[in-house]
Scaffold this motif. Structure first.
Motif, PDB file in Angstrom:
ATOM      1  N   GLY A   1       8.087   2.357   1.446  1.00 27.91           N
ATOM      2  CA  GLY A   1       9.397   2.892   1.073  1.00 27.91           C
ATOM      3  C   GLY A   1       9.536   2.977  -0.431  1.00 27.91           C
ATOM      4  N   ILE A   2      10.487   3.805  -0.843  1.00 23.16           N
ATOM      5  CA  ILE A   2      10.738   3.922  -2.287  1.00 23.16           C
ATOM      6  C   ILE A   2      12.245   3.947  -2.539  1.00 23.16           C
ATOM      7  N   GLN A   3      12.647   3.331  -3.643  1.00 18.43           N
ATOM      8  CA  GLN A   3      14.078   3.296  -3.971  1.00 18.43           C
ATOM      9  C   GLN A   3      14.544   4.619  -4.574  1.00 18.43           C
ATOM     10  N   PRO A   4      15.742   5.035  -4.230  1.00 21.02           N
ATOM     11  CA  PRO A   4      16.260   6.283  -4.795  1.00 21.02           C
ATOM     12  C   PRO A   4      17.091   6.006  -6.042  1.00 21.02           C
TER      13      PRO A   4
ATOM     14  N   LEU B   1      12.102   9.863 -10.336  1.00 25.67           N
ATOM     15  CA  LEU B   1      10.765   9.362 -10.024  1.00 25.67           C
ATOM     16  C   LEU B   1       9.775   9.803 -11.112  1.00 25.67           C
ATOM     17  N   HIS B   2       8.848   8.895 -11.420  1.00 22.49           N
ATOM     18  CA  HIS B   2       7.928   9.145 -12.545  1.00 22.49           C
ATOM     19  C   HIS B   2       6.477   9.125 -12.067  1.00 22.49           C
ATOM     20  N   ILE B   3       5.556   9.420 -12.990  1.00 20.82           N
ATOM     21  CA  ILE B   3       4.166   9.545 -12.543  1.00 20.82           C
ATOM     22  C   ILE B   3       3.571   8.193 -12.123  1.00 20.82           C
TER      23      ILE B   3
ATOM     24  N   PHE C   1       1.509   8.116  -8.668  1.00 20.84           N
ATOM     25  CA  PHE C   1       0.141   7.641  -8.443  1.00 20.84           C
ATOM     26  C   PHE C   1       0.117   6.271  -7.769  1.00 20.84           C
ATOM     27  N   GLY C   2       1.161   5.455  -8.011  1.00 14.55           N
ATOM     28  CA  GLY C   2       1.185   4.113  -7.428  1.00 14.55           C
ATOM     29  C   GLY C   2       1.565   4.125  -5.967  1.00 14.55           C
ATOM     30  N   MET C   3       2.305   5.137  -5.526  1.00 10.79           N
ATOM     31  CA  MET C   3       2.814   5.076  -4.160  1.00 10.79           C
ATOM     32  C   MET C   3       2.870   6.436  -3.451  1.00 10.79           C
ATOM     33  N   MET C   4       3.533   7.419  -4.082  1.00 10.13           N
ATOM     34  CA  MET C   4       3.809   8.665  -3.340  1.00 10.13           C
ATOM     35  C   MET C   4       2.531   9.424  -2.962  1.00 10.13           C
TER      36      MET C   4
ATOM     37  N   PRO D   1       0.994   0.384   1.598  1.00 12.63           N
ATOM     38  CA  PRO D   1       0.526   0.720   0.249  1.00 12.63           C
ATOM     39  C   PRO D   1       1.660   0.588  -0.768  1.00 12.63           C
ATOM     40  N   VAL D   2       1.435  -0.215  -1.775  1.00 12.02           N
ATOM     41  CA  VAL D   2       2.438  -0.394  -2.842  1.00 12.02           C
ATOM     42  C   VAL D   2       1.722  -0.607  -4.164  1.00 12.02           C
ATOM     43  N   GLY D   3       2.464  -0.551  -5.251  1.00 11.68           N
ATOM     44  CA  GLY D   3       1.921  -0.921  -6.552  1.00 11.68           C
ATOM     45  C   GLY D   3       1.798  -2.447  -6.609  1.00 11.68           C
ATOM     46  N   LYS D   4       1.047  -2.893  -7.648  1.00 10.63           N
ATOM     47  CA  LYS D   4       0.746  -4.319  -7.795  1.00 10.63           C
ATOM     48  C   LYS D   4       2.016  -5.171  -7.860  1.00 10.63           C
ATOM     49  N   ASP D   5       3.088  -4.605  -8.435  1.00  9.99           N
ATOM     50  CA  ASP D   5       4.330  -5.359  -8.627  1.00  9.99           C
ATOM     51  C   ASP D   5       4.990  -5.767  -7.309  1.00  9.99           C
ATOM     52  N   GLN D   6       4.579  -5.127  -6.214  1.00 13.51           N
ATOM     53  CA  GLN D   6       5.201  -5.433  -4.918  1.00 13.51           C
ATOM     54  C   GLN D   6       4.346  -6.393  -4.090  1.00 13.51           C
ATOM     55  N   LYS D   7       3.253  -6.849  -4.673  1.00  5.20           N
ATOM     56  CA  LYS D   7       2.302  -7.682  -3.920  1.00  5.20           C
ATOM     57  C   LYS D   7       2.986  -8.959  -3.386  1.00  5.20           C
TER      58      LYS D   7
ATOM     59  N   ALA E   1      -3.630   0.632 -10.105  1.00  6.77           N
ATOM     60  CA  ALA E   1      -2.633  -0.392  -9.861  1.00  6.77           C
ATOM     61  C   ALA E   1      -1.427  -0.255 -10.788  1.00  6.77           C
ATOM     62  N   THR E   2      -1.666  -0.049 -12.075  1.00  5.91           N
ATOM     63  CA  THR E   2      -0.517   0.078 -12.966  1.00  5.91           C
ATOM     64  C   THR E   2      -0.697   1.268 -13.898  1.00  5.91           C
ATOM     65  N   VAL E   3       0.171   2.225 -13.766  1.00  5.81           N
ATOM     66  CA  VAL E   3       0.159   3.370 -14.673  1.00  5.81           C
ATOM     67  C   VAL E   3       0.938   2.950 -15.917  1.00  5.81           C
ATOM     68  N   PRO E   4       0.332   3.065 -17.106  1.00  2.00           N
ATOM     69  CA  PRO E   4       1.060   2.633 -18.298  1.00  2.00           C
ATOM     70  C   PRO E   4       2.134   3.642 -18.703  1.00  2.00           C
TER      71      PRO E   4
ATOM     72  N   GLN F   1       3.288  -0.497 -21.995  1.00  2.00           N
ATOM     73  CA  GLN F   1       3.717  -1.432 -20.930  1.00  2.00           C
ATOM     74  C   GLN F   1       3.652  -0.691 -19.602  1.00  2.00           C
ATOM     75  N   LYS F   2       3.837  -1.394 -18.481  1.00  2.00           N
ATOM     76  CA  LYS F   2       3.923  -0.740 -17.176  1.00  2.00           C
ATOM     77  C   LYS F   2       4.974   0.381 -17.234  1.00  2.00           C
ATOM     78  N   MET F   3       4.626   1.554 -16.698  1.00  2.00           N
ATOM     79  CA  MET F   3       5.633   2.620 -16.654  1.00  2.00           C
ATOM     80  C   MET F   3       6.713   2.217 -15.657  1.00  2.00           C
ATOM     81  N   SER F   4       7.955   2.188 -16.113  1.00  2.45           N
ATOM     82  CA  SER F   4       9.040   1.780 -15.225  1.00  2.45           C
ATOM     83  C   SER F   4      10.355   2.339 -15.738  1.00  2.45           C
ATOM     84  N   LYS F   5      11.198   2.766 -14.778  1.00  2.26           N
ATOM     85  CA  LYS F   5      12.479   3.313 -15.236  1.00  2.26           C
ATOM     86  C   LYS F   5      13.282   2.249 -15.968  1.00  2.26           C
ATOM     87  N   SER F   6      13.043   0.962 -15.646  1.00  2.00           N
ATOM     88  CA  SER F   6      13.817  -0.065 -16.349  1.00  2.00           C
ATOM     89  C   SER F   6      13.343  -0.270 -17.782  1.00  2.00           C
ATOM     90  N   TYR F   7      12.164   0.243 -18.135  1.00  2.00           N
ATOM     91  CA  TYR F   7      11.718   0.102 -19.528  1.00  2.00           C
ATOM     92  C   TYR F   7      11.936   1.383 -20.329  1.00  2.00           C
TER      93      TYR F   7
HETATM   94  P1  ADP Z   1      10.300   1.299 -11.323  1.00  2.00           P
HETATM   95  O1  ADP Z   1       9.394   0.226 -11.905  1.00  2.00           O
HETATM   96  O2  ADP Z   1      10.297   2.531 -12.154  1.00  2.00           O
HETATM   97  O3  ADP Z   1      11.681   0.765 -11.063  1.00  2.00           O
HETATM   98  P2  ADP Z   1       9.941   1.023  -8.502  1.00  2.00           P
HETATM   99  O4  ADP Z   1       9.947  -0.457  -8.679  1.00  2.00           O
HETATM  100  O5  ADP Z   1      11.098   1.685  -7.854  1.00  2.00           O
HETATM  101  O6  ADP Z   1       9.668   1.695  -9.927  1.00  2.00           O
HETATM  102  O7  ADP Z   1       8.601   1.401  -7.735  1.00  2.00           O
HETATM  103  C1  ADP Z   1       8.473   2.317  -6.655  1.00  2.00           C
HETATM  104  C2  ADP Z   1       7.021   2.365  -6.206  1.00  2.00           C
HETATM  105  O8  ADP Z   1       6.187   2.894  -7.253  1.00  2.00           O
HETATM  106  C3  ADP Z   1       6.435   0.993  -5.858  1.00  2.00           C
HETATM  107  O9  ADP Z   1       5.512   1.114  -4.807  1.00  2.00           O
HETATM  108  C4  ADP Z   1       5.755   0.589  -7.137  1.00  2.00           C
HETATM  109  O10 ADP Z   1       4.751  -0.345  -6.917  1.00  2.00           O
HETATM  110  C5  ADP Z   1       5.221   1.928  -7.652  1.00  2.00           C
HETATM  111  N1  ADP Z   1       5.162   1.921  -9.103  1.00  2.00           N
HETATM  112  C6  ADP Z   1       6.202   1.866  -9.951  1.00  2.00           C
HETATM  113  N2  ADP Z   1       5.801   1.893 -11.245  1.00  2.00           N
HETATM  114  C7  ADP Z   1       4.451   1.965 -11.204  1.00  2.00           C
HETATM  115  C8  ADP Z   1       3.422   2.029 -12.214  1.00  2.00           C
HETATM  116  N3  ADP Z   1       3.712   2.031 -13.500  1.00  2.00           N
HETATM  117  N4  ADP Z   1       2.155   2.092 -11.805  1.00  2.00           N
HETATM  118  C9  ADP Z   1       1.851   2.101 -10.486  1.00  2.00           C
HETATM  119  N5  ADP Z   1       2.754   2.057  -9.496  1.00  2.00           N
HETATM  120  C10 ADP Z   1       4.039   1.988  -9.832  1.00  2.00           C
END
Ligand code: ADP
Ligand code: TRP
Length: 322
Positions: free
Chosen positions: A7-10, A14-16, A20-23, A142-148, A181-184, A189-195
């Protein structure tokens, strides 16, 4: 065929990293598995308290998946809150979930440190996620490393339930592609909407170019040798560039001659072309939200067919059927 679910949060554009990490992983699994993909709006409620943003985010996340190639006829695709069964299972699971298990989760600590409300929902987020997974007897997630860690919680809950009430749940396995596992993000840093360091999937050419040009690089002169393996830009390049061109760039890094500006321009063009078709499709989809809703409603009906079977068994196992 393996049953695969994620699943993915809305809750944002959504970013790259998400792609690559999930979609992409999920879309690729469509060929070879019994696939379940859903938009976790109930989870998003732990951080989004804005009606319009959540509604729009849900429609957009659905449009993103469909535009990127998810075929709702070859998988089960729905919105989490359309199935009330998941909340009932969450409660039942929460009655056997040790507090210590949740107290160890770093995501709660990280999110509250970043300013999210320290709500009960945020704390018990992993239980809702376990219910998502176990309700469908998922084998692989299947999830990114942060969800392990959340996956480990789901496994622990499944095992505890099976030991307490008898064999009921499949114990799920995580699938984490270590290469991706982690797209920069733009800052390394880890690519993340919170950063605030993301490259969104769906953005017009001009802003996309501006974003890609802002990928942070060091100030080594063009002719000086550089280490590609510690360079953020090179890591991003690897996701999009054909291997022969990548080998040429790699040799420029190692022997000198890699000009960051030119490489960024190439990266911009690669990203633009990679998502061009999906961008057009997304525009068409968003012009007809009724169609998106129809797809999701059908998906929820299909998902519910499976969910009620598991929930019925769970109710029986714990003694809720009298
Ligand atoms: P964000 O960190 O932007 O808030 P989410 O936590 O909503 O992203 O993550 C949604 C999905 O995308 C999860 O499966 C997560 O593991 C994956 N994901 C998020 N950011 C990355 C990243 N930088 N590299 C790889 N996978 C990622
Ligand atoms: N917690 C996940 C995230 O933030 C989203 C999620 C919710 C999920 N339920 C799930 C992922 C079930 C996989 C399986 O990315």
């Amino acid at each position: 065929m393996k049953r695969i679910l994620s699943g993915i949060q809305p809750s944002g554009k959504l970013h790259i990293g998400n792609y690559f990490g999930m979609m992409k992983t999920m879309i690729d699994y469509m060929e070879s598995s019994d696939l379940y993909v859903f938009i976790v709006d109930l989870h998003a409620l732990t951080s989004v308290h804005d009606r319009d943003r959540l509604r729009q985010g849900t429609l957009e996340a659905a449009a993103d998946f469909l535009a990127l190639g998810l075929d709702p006829d070859r998988c089960t695709f729905w919105v989490q809150s359309d199935l009330p069964e998941v909340c009932e299972l969450t409660w039942i699971l929460s009655t056997i979930t040790p507090m210590g298990l949740l107290e160890r989760c770093h995501s709660y600590k990280d999110k509250t440190a970043k300013g999210l409300i320290a709500s009960h929902g945020l704390f018990s987020y992993p239980v809702l996620m376990a219910a998502d997974i176990l309700l469908f007897q998922s084998e692989i997630v299947p999830v990114g490393k942060d969800q392990k860690q959340h996956l480990e919680v789901a496994r622990d809950i499944a095992i505890k339930f099976n030991n307490t009430f008898g064999e009921t749940f499949v114990v799920p396995e995580p699938a984490i592609d270590e290469n991706l596992a982690t797209v920069p993000g733009l800052d390394g840093q880890k690519m993340s909407k919170s950063y605030n360091n993301t490259i969104p999937i769906f953005v017009e050419d001009k802003p996309l170019r501006k974003i890609v040009m802002s990928v942070q690089t060091d100030s080594t002169p063009v002719e000086a040798p550089k280490n590609p393996d510690t360079c953020n830009l090179y890591t991003l390049l690897k996701l999009f560039m054909p291997p022969d061109r990548l080998a040429e760039i790699r040799s420029l890094y190692i022997n000198g001659g890699a000009a960051y500006g030119h490489i960024k321009q190439e990266l911009f063009e690669l990203i633009r072309d990679y998502f061009a078709e999906a961008r057009n499709r997304k525009k068409q989809l968003l012009a007809d939200p009724g169609y998106i809703r129809e797809v999701l409603t059908k998906g929820a009906e299909k998902a519910r067919g499976k969910a009620i079977v598991t929930l019925d068994l769970v109710r029986d196992r714990v003694g809720l059927k009298y």
